[in-house]
Write a protein that holds these residues in place. Structure first.
Motif, PDB file in Angstrom:
ATOM      1  N   VAL A  67      -1.536  -1.298   5.088  1.00 16.27           N
ATOM      2  CA  VAL A  67      -1.674  -1.083   3.642  1.00 16.27           C
ATOM      3  C   VAL A  67      -0.315  -0.799   3.015  1.00 16.27           C
ATOM      4  CG1 VAL A  67      -2.513   0.600   1.945  1.00 16.27           C
ATOM      5  CG2 VAL A  67      -4.091  -0.388   3.593  1.00 16.27           C
ATOM      6  N   GLY A  68       0.521  -0.046   3.731  1.00 16.53           N
ATOM      7  CA  GLY A  68       1.856   0.246   3.230  1.00 16.53           C
ATOM      8  C   GLY A  68       2.678  -1.013   3.031  1.00 16.53           C
ATOM      9  N   TYR A  69       2.414  -2.028   3.846  1.00 14.95           N
ATOM     10  CA  TYR A  69       3.107  -3.306   3.701  1.00 14.95           C
ATOM     11  C   TYR A  69       2.550  -4.117   2.530  1.00 14.95           C
ATOM     12  CZ  TYR A  69       5.849  -3.248   8.042  1.00 14.95           C
ATOM     13  OH  TYR A  69       6.776  -2.971   9.015  1.00 14.95           O
ATOM     14  N   LEU A  70       1.256  -4.010   2.285  1.00 11.72           N
ATOM     15  CA  LEU A  70       0.618  -4.865   1.285  1.00 11.72           C
ATOM     16  C   LEU A  70       1.131  -4.619  -0.123  1.00 11.72           C
ATOM     17  CD1 LEU A  70      -3.081  -4.813   2.558  1.00 11.72           C
ATOM     18  CD2 LEU A  70      -1.362  -6.604   2.858  1.00 11.72           C
ATOM     19  N   SER A  71       1.582  -3.400  -0.417  1.00 11.75           N
ATOM     20  CA  SER A  71       2.106  -3.104  -1.751  1.00 11.75           C
ATOM     21  C   SER A  71       3.586  -3.460  -1.888  1.00 11.75           C
ATOM     22  CB  SER A  71       1.903  -1.624  -2.087  1.00 11.75           C
ATOM     23  OG  SER A  71       2.575  -0.800  -1.144  1.00 11.75           O
ATOM     24  N   ARG A  72       4.222  -3.866  -0.811  1.00 12.03           N
ATOM     25  CA  ARG A  72       5.653  -4.176  -0.868  1.00 12.03           C
ATOM     26  C   ARG A  72       5.974  -5.358  -1.769  1.00 12.03           C
ATOM     27  NH1 ARG A  72       8.786  -2.438   4.497  1.00 12.03           N
ATOM     28  NH2 ARG A  72      10.368  -3.663   3.436  1.00 12.03           N
ATOM     29  N   PRO A  73       5.199  -6.476  -1.723  1.00 15.29           N
ATOM     30  CA  PRO A  73       5.541  -7.581  -2.630  1.00 15.29           C
ATOM     31  C   PRO A  73       5.498  -7.184  -4.102  1.00 15.29           C
ATOM     32  CG  PRO A  73       4.078  -8.351  -0.897  1.00 15.29           C
ATOM     33  CD  PRO A  73       4.127  -6.857  -0.777  1.00 15.29           C
ATOM     34  N   LEU A  74       4.524  -6.341  -4.485  1.00 16.00           N
ATOM     35  CA  LEU A  74       4.471  -5.868  -5.868  1.00 16.00           C
ATOM     36  C   LEU A  74       5.707  -5.039  -6.204  1.00 16.00           C
ATOM     37  CD1 LEU A  74       0.702  -4.829  -6.166  1.00 16.00           C
ATOM     38  CD2 LEU A  74       1.822  -6.870  -7.091  1.00 16.00           C
ATOM     39  N   GLY A 247      14.048 -18.454   2.624  1.00 19.14           N
ATOM     40  CA  GLY A 247      14.067 -17.005   2.839  1.00 19.14           C
ATOM     41  C   GLY A 247      12.766 -16.497   3.420  1.00 19.14           C
ATOM     42  N   PHE A 248      11.652 -17.028   2.953  1.00 20.60           N
ATOM     43  CA  PHE A 248      10.345 -16.610   3.454  1.00 20.60           C
ATOM     44  C   PHE A 248      10.209 -16.901   4.948  1.00 20.60           C
ATOM     45  CE2 PHE A 248       5.868 -17.707   4.353  1.00 20.60           C
ATOM     46  CZ  PHE A 248       5.266 -16.496   4.039  1.00 20.60           C
ATOM     47  N   CYS A 249      10.625 -18.085   5.372  1.00 19.10           N
ATOM     48  CA  CYS A 249      10.523 -18.446   6.792  1.00 19.10           C
ATOM     49  C   CYS A 249      11.472 -17.622   7.663  1.00 19.10           C
ATOM     50  CB  CYS A 249      10.797 -19.936   6.979  1.00 19.10           C
ATOM     51  SG  CYS A 249       9.508 -21.003   6.299  1.00 19.10           S
ATOM     52  N   ILE A 250      12.654 -17.331   7.142  1.00 15.59           N
ATOM     53  CA  ILE A 250      13.605 -16.496   7.883  1.00 15.59           C
ATOM     54  C   ILE A 250      13.008 -15.115   8.136  1.00 15.59           C
ATOM     55  CG2 ILE A 250      15.810 -15.260   7.694  1.00 15.59           C
ATOM     56  CD1 ILE A 250      16.867 -17.751   6.167  1.00 15.59           C
ATOM     57  N   ILE A 251      12.428 -14.511   7.094  1.00 16.21           N
ATOM     58  CA  ILE A 251      11.897 -13.162   7.223  1.00 16.21           C
ATOM     59  C   ILE A 251      10.576 -13.145   7.979  1.00 16.21           C
ATOM     60  CG2 ILE A 251      11.157 -11.112   5.934  1.00 16.21           C
ATOM     61  CD1 ILE A 251      14.175 -11.630   6.025  1.00 16.21           C
ATOM     62  N   ALA A 252       9.861 -14.261   8.021  1.00 19.27           N
ATOM     63  CA  ALA A 252       8.650 -14.325   8.844  1.00 19.27           C
ATOM     64  C   ALA A 252       9.000 -14.045  10.304  1.00 19.27           C
ATOM     65  CB  ALA A 252       7.988 -15.698   8.706  1.00 19.27           C
ATOM     66  N   LEU A 361      21.177 -17.351  -0.503  1.00 19.44           N
ATOM     67  CA  LEU A 361      20.177 -18.333  -0.928  1.00 19.44           C
ATOM     68  C   LEU A 361      19.935 -18.297  -2.434  1.00 19.44           C
ATOM     69  CD1 LEU A 361      17.492 -17.853   1.886  1.00 19.44           C
ATOM     70  CD2 LEU A 361      19.164 -19.702   1.700  1.00 19.44           C
ATOM     71  N   PHE A 362      20.458 -17.242  -3.128  1.00 18.11           N
ATOM     72  CA  PHE A 362      20.162 -17.054  -4.551  1.00 18.11           C
ATOM     73  C   PHE A 362      21.433 -16.686  -5.310  1.00 18.11           C
ATOM     74  CE2 PHE A 362      16.602 -15.571  -1.937  1.00 18.11           C
ATOM     75  CZ  PHE A 362      15.611 -16.457  -2.339  1.00 18.11           C
ATOM     76  N   PRO A 363      21.567 -17.120  -6.580  1.00 21.01           N
ATOM     77  CA  PRO A 363      22.708 -16.714  -7.412  1.00 21.01           C
ATOM     78  C   PRO A 363      22.525 -15.296  -7.941  1.00 21.01           C
ATOM     79  CG  PRO A 363      21.226 -18.096  -8.683  1.00 21.01           C
ATOM     80  CD  PRO A 363      20.686 -18.061  -7.274  1.00 21.01           C
ATOM     81  N   THR A 364      23.571 -14.744  -8.531  1.00 28.59           N
ATOM     82  CA  THR A 364      23.563 -13.347  -8.951  1.00 28.59           C
ATOM     83  C   THR A 364      22.424 -13.016  -9.908  1.00 28.59           C
ATOM     84  OG1 THR A 364      25.950 -13.187  -8.688  1.00 28.59           O
ATOM     85  CG2 THR A 364      24.926 -11.544 -10.077  1.00 28.59           C
ATOM     86  N   ALA A 372      14.223  -9.682  -2.804  1.00 32.63           N
ATOM     87  CA  ALA A 372      13.104  -8.745  -2.725  1.00 32.63           C
ATOM     88  C   ALA A 372      11.780  -9.458  -2.450  1.00 32.63           C
ATOM     89  CB  ALA A 372      13.002  -7.935  -4.010  1.00 32.63           C
ATOM     90  N   ILE A 373      11.535 -10.562  -3.134  1.00 27.28           N
ATOM     91  CA  ILE A 373      10.252 -11.243  -2.969  1.00 27.28           C
ATOM     92  C   ILE A 373      10.158 -11.928  -1.614  1.00 27.28           C
ATOM     93  CG2 ILE A 373       8.804 -13.126  -3.838  1.00 27.28           C
ATOM     94  CD1 ILE A 373       9.676 -12.377  -6.634  1.00 27.28           C
ATOM     95  N   THR A 374      11.195 -12.651  -1.214  1.00 25.30           N
ATOM     96  CA  THR A 374      11.131 -13.325   0.086  1.00 25.30           C
ATOM     97  C   THR A 374      11.080 -12.310   1.224  1.00 25.30           C
ATOM     98  OG1 THR A 374      13.559 -13.516   0.096  1.00 25.30           O
ATOM     99  CG2 THR A 374      12.311 -15.406  -0.694  1.00 25.30           C
ATOM    100  N   TYR A 375      11.873 -11.259   1.131  1.00 23.96           N
ATOM    101  CA  TYR A 375      11.892 -10.253   2.183  1.00 23.96           C
ATOM    102  C   TYR A 375      10.535  -9.562   2.297  1.00 23.96           C
ATOM    103  CZ  TYR A 375      13.389  -6.202   4.916  1.00 23.96           C
ATOM    104  OH  TYR A 375      13.501  -5.240   5.887  1.00 23.96           O
ATOM    105  N   ASN A 376       9.966  -9.168   1.173  1.00 19.00           N
ATOM    106  CA  ASN A 376       8.726  -8.398   1.224  1.00 19.00           C
ATOM    107  C   ASN A 376       7.502  -9.244   1.548  1.00 19.00           C
ATOM    108  OD1 ASN A 376       9.450  -5.551   0.534  1.00 19.00           O
ATOM    109  ND2 ASN A 376      10.363  -6.561  -1.228  1.00 19.00           N
TER     110      ASN A 376
END
Length: 437
Positions: A67-74, A247-252, A361-364, A372-376
């Motif tokens: 559950v602690g992980y599920l709120s991370r993307p938000l 980024g999503f695949c890297i963090i997977a 992977l992203f500009p400033t 934040a989104i890809t990592y979480n």
């Protein structure tokens, strides 16, 4: 790598090293908190999820862990927006404050036998807030550190993730110390709360330090060269989808490996293989502190070598080592020290190599949001569910190598991005929008 090249890679001002280590205190708290929760799983299960079936009780505890992980993307979306609109420094200072407060409060919740169902409800709520703050904490630190040391992002983020490994070691050390001096009944009653209070104090110290930082230079430059994005998330979706997928695949791969090999491993060894919890704690503490410098070396490798090659190397190591490791754990005469050292070294290798890849992977203008989104999302889907998935594989199919099979499948999935071109935004000029083959 020659000595001259190594000196070039590490040649950054002394104040940048001090800044990196100061920020890393908050990074240490991230895995400390999650490792403490996993190591205290058996006590938390008895305190908040009493049941005659120990496996069912443990599943309830790890479900709350998820559950602690599920709120991370938000949290990633919320704090990513704040960070790209209003600045990195204030945003990730706020995240460490929330994280410190929720961590300390977890240690204050009355047990089930005192307040009934309200106890697990409060635990779930605090885990949700903790995960929400974590959604902006580490991505903010990665973004800030990479932008304050352009051209050496791998090195400084390597320092950050080395502190995460030290956080694992600190959590294991605190657990070992408590089990050494406190009997089982005392640990069950109140001893398990102490590590959460320590985590709250560490977070408070990090909050005090971060208030003294200056804003990232690259972020401040946005006002001079272009307007900040009003809605960074929309810009990310419209113009940076390729970076998001990569980024999503890297963090997977990163999320599944760190969750299974470090956070889930102590409970797995104690509950399913009968190792003594105090011995697991001491061996884990030693293994993580010895392997932590590997993160720094892998961060240096990020500044020197192809990221695709490094991703492929991580996948080969996971596929080649995880299954033999879990077969060895199930064998007669398996030595705890060897198990923990192999798991810690592999965790440090992956931890140092993969996350630093995100910042380029992203500009400033959308970097905080993108990271934040890809990592979480990757951490939530493949890391947060790893303990529950591994436990269910073991319970349903009776295979103790379930965690290894989980790691292998996720690693093969992540390798799909090797066949596409990656965005590459130079940290020095931030206008190097080219594709890496």
């Amino acid at each position: 790598m020659t000595l001259q090249k190594m000196r070039h890679c590490t040649n950054i001002p002394e104040e940048q090293y001090r800044l990196a280590f100061a920020i890393s205190l908050g990074g240490m708290l991230e895995l400390y908190d999650f490792m403490v929760y996993a190591m205290m799983a058996s006590y938390i299960a008895e305190c908040f999820f009493p049941s005659s079936d120990s496996m069912t009780s443990l599943l309830g505890t790890f479900a709350t862990f998820a559950v602690g992980y599920l709120s991370r993307p938000l949290g990633g979306i919320f704090f990513g927006h704040l960070g790209d609109r209003y600045g990195r420094k204030n945003t990730f200072t706020l995240t460490i404050f929330i994280m410190a407060l929720t961590t300390a409060l977890i240690g204050c919740i009355p047990a089930y036998n005192s307040i009934g169902m309200l106890a697990p409800v409060l635990l779930v709520l605090l885990r949700l807030f903790q995960g929400f703050s974590l959604g902006g904490e580490l991505p903010g630190a990665m973004t800030y550190m990479s932008e304050t040391t352009p051209g050496r992002s791998g090195l400084v983020i390597g320092i950050l993730f080395m502190s995460l490994m030290l956080g694992l070691s600190l959590a294991a050390f605190v657990h070992g110390l408590l089990t050494l001096f406190l009997p089982l009944d005392v640990m069950t009653q109140w001893g398990w709360r102490v590590p959460f209070w320590i985590g709250g104090l560490l977070g408070g110290l990090s909050f005090y330090i971060r208030r003294r930082f200056h804003e990232s230079g690259l972020f401040m430059a946005l006002n001079l060269v272009r307007q900040r994005q009003a809605t960074p998330l929309l810009d990310l979706v419209r113009h940076h989808r390729r970076g998001f997928v990569c980024g999503f695949c890297i963090i997977a791969m990163f999320g599944s490996a760190t969750a299974v090999l470090s956070i889930y491993m102590p409970g797995y060894l104690v509950t399913l293989h009968g190792f003594a919890s105090d011995q697991v704690a001491w061996q884990a503490s030693l293994a993580y502190i010895m392997s932590a410098p590997i993160c720094l070396l892998m961060g240096l490798a990020n500044d020197r070598y192809s990221h695709k090659l490094l991703l492929l190397l991580c996948a080969v190591l996971i596929v080649g080592i995880s299954l033999p490791l879990y077969h060895y754990i199930s064998s007669d005469g398996a030595e705890l020290s060897k198990i923990m050292m192999v798991a810690a070294v592999l965790t440090a290798f992956i931890t140092g190599l993969l996350p630093p890849m995100l910042v380029r992977l992203f500009p400033t203008e959308v970097r905080y949001t993108g990271v934040a989104i890809t990592y979480n999302l990757g951490i939530t889907l493949f890391g947060g569910l790893a303990p529950v998935s591994s436990t269910l594989l073991i319970k349903w199919f009776g295979i103790t190598t379930g965690p290894a099979m989980y790691l292998i499948v996720i690693s093969i999935f992540s390798l799909l991005i090797v066949f596409v071109a990656w965005p590459d935004y130079s940290m020095a000029t931030d206008n190097g929008n080219r594709l890496r083959q």
